[in-house]
Write an enzyme that holds these catalytic residues in place. Sequence first.
Site, PDB file in Angstrom:
ATOM      1  N   THR A 498       5.684   3.028  -4.342  1.00 28.69           N
ATOM      2  CA  THR A 498       5.693   1.435  -3.802  1.00 28.69           C
ATOM      3  C   THR A 498       4.764   0.781  -4.340  1.00 28.69           C
ATOM      4  O   THR A 498       3.974   0.258  -3.723  1.00 28.69           O
ATOM      5  CB  THR A 498       5.304   1.888  -2.323  1.00 28.69           C
ATOM      6  OG1 THR A 498       6.314   2.963  -1.829  1.00 28.69           O
ATOM      7  CG2 THR A 498       5.830   0.668  -1.680  1.00 28.69           C
ATOM      8  N   HIS A 499       4.838   0.728  -5.638  1.00 29.63           N
ATOM      9  CA  HIS A 499       3.641  -0.092  -6.708  1.00 29.63           C
ATOM     10  C   HIS A 499       4.581  -1.238  -7.250  1.00 29.63           C
ATOM     11  O   HIS A 499       4.399  -1.184  -8.383  1.00 29.63           O
ATOM     12  CB  HIS A 499       3.142   0.980  -7.447  1.00 29.63           C
ATOM     13  CG  HIS A 499       1.924   2.132  -6.687  1.00 29.63           C
ATOM     14  ND1 HIS A 499       1.789   3.075  -7.528  1.00 29.63           N
ATOM     15  CD2 HIS A 499       1.692   2.178  -5.441  1.00 29.63           C
ATOM     16  CE1 HIS A 499       1.147   3.970  -6.423  1.00 29.63           C
ATOM     17  NE2 HIS A 499       1.286   3.410  -5.187  1.00 29.63           N
TER      18      HIS A 499
END
Length: 569
Positions: A498-499
């Site tokens: 989730t970057h």
Amino acid sequence: MAKELKKVNVVTVGVGFTGGIALAECAKAGLSVVGLERGDRRGVEDFQDIHDEWRYAVNYGLMQDLSKETITFRNTEEMRALPMRKLGSFLLGDGLGGAGVHWNGMNFRFSPYDFQIKTMTDERYGKNKLGKEYILQDYPLTYDEMEPYYTAFEMALGVAGEPGYFGGKRSKPYAMPPLVKTPVLSKFETAAKQTGCHPYMIPAAIASEPYTTPDGVTHNPCMYCGFCERFGCEYDAKAEPNNTFIPVAEKTGNCEIRCNANVVEILKKGNKVTGVRYIDTLTLEEFIQPADVVVLSSYVMNNAKLLMVSKIGKQYDPKTGQGTLGRGYCYQITPGATLFFEEPMNLFAGAGALGMCYDDFNADNFDHSDLKFIHGGVISLTQTGKRPIESNATPPGTRAWGSEFKKAAAYNFNRSLGIGAQGASIAYKANYLSLDKTYKDAYGLPLLRMTYNFTDQDRALFDYITKKIEEVAKAMNPKAMVSKPSPKDYNIVPYQTTHNTGGTITGKSPEDSVVNSYLQHWDAENLFVVGAGNFPHNGGCNPTGTVGALGYRCAEGILKYSKKGGSLV
């Protein structure tokens, strides 16, 4: 008809780490602040019975409801973009605290190279090493200028760690010593040193001992239960917005947080914004919240989408290269290998940021002269806690069903581990964010459309880092090993990181960015946009430390603006 409310000094759209920092710093300075959060209110008291892998890790109990809002995705402009109906590649948080609740707690700093990537790359390798399709851009600030903000964020969270060999200079040591070094981490440390690398414990926003922040918030030491990622922490050991900045802001008496408040428009008049329009998601009533300053502090995707639907800024056009809004969307690559051993390792105990890593192949810490990529990635082994539903690694040649699979899965559950890396992502002309022309969300707004694919840079870096992972893996002497295959194209599934970064990048002028160095919008002087969307590219490690540092930089800008107004640069 929307009901207009009493004007406040500052309103934030989203109450995660960056929104929490803005609320706390402004409220402490005496400003009246309101935080609008579209999800439910929640806190430590809601996480007492959260050790439910099926509900939270598999079915994403803390994540965004995609039946109300999602994104559409395509690899190229020639493809039809379709809605994402199940969270896969990345997990967008929902509720008070946002993704800062379900994160693992890894709190790295970007390297000095990250902040001057174009200048340093051009100086060492010549211009256009990657080609003109890649968009290399420096931050408007250097690492040294960002360092005080990093320090402020680390002290406010309480970070347990030790300096890395290649790290930039620090003004203060970490708040606490590192988390416990387990036998598995010691094994990895020895192997890394045998290959000539410089391992260190991952900096963790998880208390290794009792800690009190500068604002008087206390954290308890970690119990190593193994339920960090995709879970909230019931021990108050992992730093989250809900047990750091939010209580500090509310304690002042100057802060009001409204949950179930979904902002659908930023209101603008001339070169200023006047407030926001939001919908109460429970009653469907509409409200207008006037404010002297508006802060977009929600997730990457939503910050960009709100600017687009509010028609603030110029949409990026990949054909002409004109416009900045939506430009520079980046992700990461995640090479890795699974190792199998004979001896059990007790990997069910752990913490989200319990791990060992090294930077020898991150940033520009090695010579790229004869390589077809720049930058790199942090290589690490983490002991985050094995949970039985999603931990079914079996050696090569094992059947995928039946008694043989069951026996191998049970035997290897506590005898297998993974070594992985997060590889940097460089902005590319054809990768960007825009509004979808077909699909809308539950509130009638267009969905955000992601056009993204891996590039030759990504694939070359993936192959290189995979070989380096295999070197340290072999030094650990496993009985078997399986390396992750190199991806040809990016897919919205399975989970990766989730970057997500870019789309509202920071820069030195309106021609190269959406916001200036204080995260102040070039087209609206009282609008601030803060988060990982500000990154001109994505680094080779977790982004949260840099997001928090930008949050403090933004808060400083808001306070300066509240005193004198006008452009801050």
